[in-house]
Design a protein around this motif. Structure first.
Motif, mmCIF file in Angstrom:
data_model
loop_
_atom_site.group_PDB
_atom_site.id
_atom_site.type_symbol
_atom_site.label_atom_id
_atom_site.label_comp_id
_atom_site.label_asym_id
_atom_site.label_seq_id
_atom_site.Cartn_x
_atom_site.Cartn_y
_atom_site.Cartn_z
ATOM 1 N N LYS A 157 0.817 -1.216 0.000
ATOM 2 C CA LYS A 157 0.000 0.000 0.000
ATOM 3 C C LYS A 157 0.848 1.263 0.000
ATOM 4 C CE LYS A 157 -3.457 2.377 2.826
ATOM 5 N NZ LYS A 157 -4.227 2.321 4.086
ATOM 6 N N HIS A 158 1.899 1.291 0.806
ATOM 7 C CA HIS A 158 2.660 2.519 1.006
ATOM 8 C C HIS A 158 3.861 2.677 0.088
ATOM 9 C CE1 HIS A 158 0.074 2.874 4.417
ATOM 10 N NE2 HIS A 158 0.632 1.870 5.056
ATOM 11 N N MET A 159 4.196 1.608 -0.701
ATOM 12 C CA MET A 159 5.338 1.752 -1.607
ATOM 13 C C MET A 159 5.138 1.029 -2.933
ATOM 14 S SD MET A 159 9.313 0.888 -1.048
ATOM 15 C CE MET A 159 10.273 0.543 -2.494
ATOM 16 N N ILE A 160 4.980 -0.282 -2.895
ATOM 17 C CA ILE A 160 4.977 -1.068 -4.134
ATOM 18 C C ILE A 160 3.868 -0.622 -5.089
ATOM 19 C CG2 ILE A 160 4.707 -3.396 -5.103
ATOM 20 C CD1 ILE A 160 7.403 -2.844 -3.610
ATOM 21 N N ASP A 161 2.658 -0.455 -4.582
ATOM 22 C CA ASP A 161 1.548 -0.058 -5.448
ATOM 23 C C ASP A 161 1.669 1.368 -5.980
ATOM 24 O OD1 ASP A 161 0.512 -2.576 -5.029
ATOM 25 O OD2 ASP A 161 -1.061 -1.928 -3.649
ATOM 26 N N LEU A 162 2.579 2.155 -5.417
ATOM 27 C CA LEU A 162 2.785 3.537 -5.861
ATOM 28 C C LEU A 162 3.891 3.647 -6.902
ATOM 29 C CD1 LEU A 162 2.647 5.275 -2.355
ATOM 30 C CD2 LEU A 162 0.781 4.994 -4.009
ATOM 31 N N THR A 163 4.547 2.527 -7.205
ATOM 32 C CA THR A 163 5.676 2.547 -8.130
ATOM 33 C C THR A 163 5.476 1.522 -9.246
ATOM 34 O OG1 THR A 163 6.878 0.947 -6.744
ATOM 35 C CG2 THR A 163 7.313 3.278 -6.342
#
Length: 155
Positions: free
Chosen positions: A124-130
């Protein structure tokens, strides 16, 4: 003493974005684990490293290196985790000075319980944003930084 080489605007933006976001990300992941499972992010990292070993044990000095901590700090952490029943200490039979941290059944159960929360947070806080390309770039950059820093650390 020579004048420092100041960061230009792009370098400063990269440094500050990394610095602030890494602190916030680590804090968020830590809070999620503490709130849901009463376990710290640092403890979770230790449990993961031990669980990845076939015999669920690791020399304390190696563990300290893998979690980027000092031997003294890891020793205190393991003592606390031992009181909670998550790990045990075991002396190294081939080296009287060596000590192993050993994952207990309780520690493995805690890891299995906490893993979904942690993995959901990382996504939620990193992988899905990249994107995959951004993830590959991040991995290359921080593997390089980590390798350089590990080579210059003599704990």
């Amino acid at each position: 003493m020579s004048e420092p080489k100041w960061l230009d605007e792009g370098e400063m933006a990269a440094w500050r974005a990394y610095r602030v976001s890494s602190i916030l990300l680590e804090g968020q992941l830590h809070r999620e684990l503490v709130d849901a499972h009463d376990i710290t992010l640092a403890d979770y990292e230790v449990l993961v490293r031990l669980a990845e070993r076939p015999d669920h044990r690791m020399r304390m000095s190696v563990l300290a290196g893998e979690v980027a901590s000092s031997k003294s700090r890891v020793s205190h952490q393991i003592a606390r985790m031992q009181r909670a029943g998550l790990v045990e200490r075991d002396n190294c039979s081939s080296d009287g000075r060596g000590v192993y941290a050993v994952l207990t059944e309780t520690g493995m159960a805690k890891l299995r319980e906490a893993a979904p929360t942690h993995l959901d947070g990382v996504r939620k806080h990193m992988i899905d944003l990249t994107t995959e390309a951004q993830q590959a770039t991040l991995a290359k950059v921080f593997e390089r930084v980590g390798a350089m820093l590990a080579a210059t650390t003599d704990d």
